[in-house]
Design a protein around this motif. Structure first.
Motif, PDB file in Angstrom:
ATOM      1  N   LEU A 104       1.192  -0.863   0.203  1.00  0.00           N
ATOM      2  CA  LEU A 104      -0.074   0.064  -0.368  1.00  0.00           C
ATOM      3  C   LEU A 104       0.782   0.682   0.158  1.00  0.00           C
ATOM      4  O   LEU A 104       1.514   0.993   0.795  1.00  0.00           O
ATOM      5  CB  LEU A 104      -0.994  -0.344   1.035  1.00  0.00           C
ATOM      6  CG  LEU A 104      -2.091   1.448   1.280  1.00  0.00           C
ATOM      7  CD1 LEU A 104      -3.111   0.970   0.505  1.00  0.00           C
ATOM      8  CD2 LEU A 104      -2.356   0.905   2.785  1.00  0.00           C
ATOM      9  N   SER A 105       0.360   2.075  -1.085  1.00  0.00           N
ATOM     10  CA  SER A 105       1.397   3.333  -0.649  1.00  0.00           C
ATOM     11  C   SER A 105       0.293   4.762  -0.354  1.00  0.00           C
ATOM     12  O   SER A 105      -0.911   4.675  -1.145  1.00  0.00           O
ATOM     13  CB  SER A 105       2.061   3.675  -2.130  1.00  0.00           C
ATOM     14  OG  SER A 105       2.667   5.074  -2.235  1.00  0.00           O
ATOM     15  N   PHE A 106       0.472   5.620   0.368  1.00  0.00           N
ATOM     16  CA  PHE A 106       0.209   6.607   0.824  1.00  0.00           C
ATOM     17  C   PHE A 106       1.124   7.572   1.112  1.00  0.00           C
ATOM     18  O   PHE A 106       2.387   7.302   1.838  1.00  0.00           O
ATOM     19  CB  PHE A 106      -1.079   6.202   1.787  1.00  0.00           C
ATOM     20  CG  PHE A 106      -0.503   5.649   3.059  1.00  0.00           C
ATOM     21  CD1 PHE A 106       0.170   6.505   4.326  1.00  0.00           C
ATOM     22  CD2 PHE A 106      -0.284   4.328   2.921  1.00  0.00           C
ATOM     23  CE1 PHE A 106       0.213   6.010   5.753  1.00  0.00           C
ATOM     24  CE2 PHE A 106      -0.251   3.985   4.253  1.00  0.00           C
ATOM     25  CZ  PHE A 106       0.240   4.434   5.157  1.00  0.00           C
ATOM     26  N   LYS A 107       0.974   8.943   1.627  1.00  0.00           N
ATOM     27  CA  LYS A 107       2.371   9.548   2.009  1.00  0.00           C
ATOM     28  C   LYS A 107       1.664   9.504   3.280  1.00  0.00           C
ATOM     29  O   LYS A 107       0.832   9.981   3.918  1.00  0.00           O
ATOM     30  CB  LYS A 107       1.842  11.535   1.715  1.00  0.00           C
ATOM     31  CG  LYS A 107       2.067  11.105  -0.081  1.00  0.00           C
ATOM     32  CD  LYS A 107       1.988  12.479  -0.634  1.00  0.00           C
ATOM     33  CE  LYS A 107       2.578  12.556  -2.437  1.00  0.00           C
ATOM     34  NZ  LYS A 107       2.734  13.425  -2.155  1.00  0.00           N
ATOM     35  N   ALA A 110       7.173  19.461   3.776  1.00  0.00           N
ATOM     36  CA  ALA A 110       7.676  19.157   2.404  1.00  0.00           C
ATOM     37  C   ALA A 110       8.255  20.078   1.920  1.00  0.00           C
ATOM     38  O   ALA A 110       9.227  20.333   1.014  1.00  0.00           O
ATOM     39  CB  ALA A 110       6.316  18.313   1.021  1.00  0.00           C
ATOM     40  N   LYS A 111       8.971  21.028   2.203  1.00  0.00           N
ATOM     41  CA  LYS A 111       9.144  22.618   2.101  1.00  0.00           C
ATOM     42  C   LYS A 111       9.925  22.409   2.969  1.00  0.00           C
ATOM     43  O   LYS A 111      10.513  22.420   3.850  1.00  0.00           O
ATOM     44  CB  LYS A 111       8.193  23.878   2.645  1.00  0.00           C
ATOM     45  CG  LYS A 111       8.553  24.933   1.957  1.00  0.00           C
ATOM     46  CD  LYS A 111       7.666  26.033   2.949  1.00  0.00           C
ATOM     47  CE  LYS A 111       8.159  27.432   2.104  1.00  0.00           C
ATOM     48  NZ  LYS A 111       7.553  28.529   2.886  1.00  0.00           N
ATOM     49  N   LEU A 112      11.232  22.868   1.869  1.00  0.00           N
ATOM     50  CA  LEU A 112      12.926  22.682   2.740  1.00  0.00           C
ATOM     51  C   LEU A 112      12.961  23.868   3.984  1.00  0.00           C
ATOM     52  O   LEU A 112      12.225  24.295   3.612  1.00  0.00           O
ATOM     53  CB  LEU A 112      13.997  22.828   1.695  1.00  0.00           C
ATOM     54  CG  LEU A 112      13.845  21.665   0.116  1.00  0.00           C
ATOM     55  CD1 LEU A 112      14.707  22.001  -1.171  1.00  0.00           C
ATOM     56  CD2 LEU A 112      13.691  20.602   1.065  1.00  0.00           C
ATOM     57  N   TYR A 146      11.837  16.275   4.904  1.00  0.00           N
ATOM     58  CA  TYR A 146      10.823  14.743   4.171  1.00  0.00           C
ATOM     59  C   TYR A 146      11.719  13.594   5.313  1.00  0.00           C
ATOM     60  O   TYR A 146      13.247  13.803   5.339  1.00  0.00           O
ATOM     61  CB  TYR A 146      11.188  14.734   2.590  1.00  0.00           C
ATOM     62  CG  TYR A 146      11.290  13.483   1.904  1.00  0.00           C
ATOM     63  CD1 TYR A 146       9.533  13.622   2.497  1.00  0.00           C
ATOM     64  CD2 TYR A 146      11.612  12.522   1.754  1.00  0.00           C
ATOM     65  CE1 TYR A 146       9.049  12.089   1.030  1.00  0.00           C
ATOM     66  CE2 TYR A 146      10.976  11.512   1.123  1.00  0.00           C
ATOM     67  CZ  TYR A 146      10.292  10.874   0.771  1.00  0.00           C
ATOM     68  OH  TYR A 146       9.451  10.205   0.117  1.00  0.00           O
ATOM     69  N   ILE A 147      10.747  12.699   5.698  1.00  0.00           N
ATOM     70  CA  ILE A 147      11.516  11.191   6.000  1.00  0.00           C
ATOM     71  C   ILE A 147      10.519  10.407   5.279  1.00  0.00           C
ATOM     72  O   ILE A 147       9.424  10.076   5.093  1.00  0.00           O
ATOM     73  CB  ILE A 147      10.622  11.109   6.972  1.00  0.00           C
ATOM     74  CG1 ILE A 147      10.693  12.381   8.374  1.00  0.00           C
ATOM     75  CG2 ILE A 147      11.004   9.994   8.324  1.00  0.00           C
ATOM     76  CD1 ILE A 147      10.793  12.659   9.732  1.00  0.00           C
TER      77      ILE A 147
END
Length: 190
Positions: free
Chosen positions: A69-72, A77-79, A107-108
């Protein structure tokens, strides 16, 4: 890495890494402190609710980790802005390390820190376990730049990491899952 290119940097790379690593650990401890407060609020929920939610999240994270399963995952997300790096040393390195160490401003890609967070939030741990997890997160984050620099060949180190990253992240997830389960069962047996 964290300084200007090569020998032209005014600070030794080891000094930069020392400040950076300290700030990473401090950032992890900060997140652990926030989780300690949130865990106090979560402890008001019935034990069966907390445990059920933890089991559901563990299963969901496991399914994501093995790729079924793929989910965020929730993250910013901002640097980190360039203005942080423009500050003078060591303030720039400390701020960057602290923000990276909190885990909230970066980002992890791995599910493991989220699993640890769920265990800490819902498992009603003591303050020592919370701080150990936070400091461990910071130390784990510091291990990469330190080992990369200590290797003497950053490009080779990057290549080795690229080849082994999938195995390492999955092994870390499984170890975290088993450790979390072990701690949970140990607490229930008492």
């Amino acid at each position: 890495m964290l300084t200007s290119p090569g020998w032209r940097g005014p600070n030794s790379q080891w000094h930069v890494l020392l400040f950076f690593s300290f700030a990473l650990v401090l950032g992890g401890a900060t997140t652990a402190s926030v989780l300690a407060v949130a865990s106090g609020f979560a402890s008001a929920a019935a034990e069966v609710v907390r445990h059920s939610l933890l089991v559901c999240l563990s299963i969901l994270f496991s399914i994501r980790e093995i790729g079924l399963l793929s989910f965020k995952l929730p993250q910013r997300a901002k640097l980190i802005p360039q203005s942080v790096f423009a500050r003078p040393f060591p303030a720039n390195v400390v701020q960057f390390g602290w923000e990276l160490g909190t885990g909230v401003r970066t980002y992890i890609s791995s599910t493991t820190p989220y699993l640890v967070g769920a265990i800490l939030l819902l498992g009603k741990p003591d303050i020592a376990a919370l701080l150990a997890a936070g400091v461990g997160f910071g130390v784990g984050r510091a291990a990469s730049p330190i080992s990369r620099f200590a290797s003497g060949d950053g490009d080779r180190w990057d290549d080795l990491l690229d080849r082994r990253l999938g195995v390492v992240t999955r092994a870390a997830f499984v170890a975290t899952l088993l450790l979390g389960l072990g701690l949970f069962l140990q607490r229930e047996i008492r």
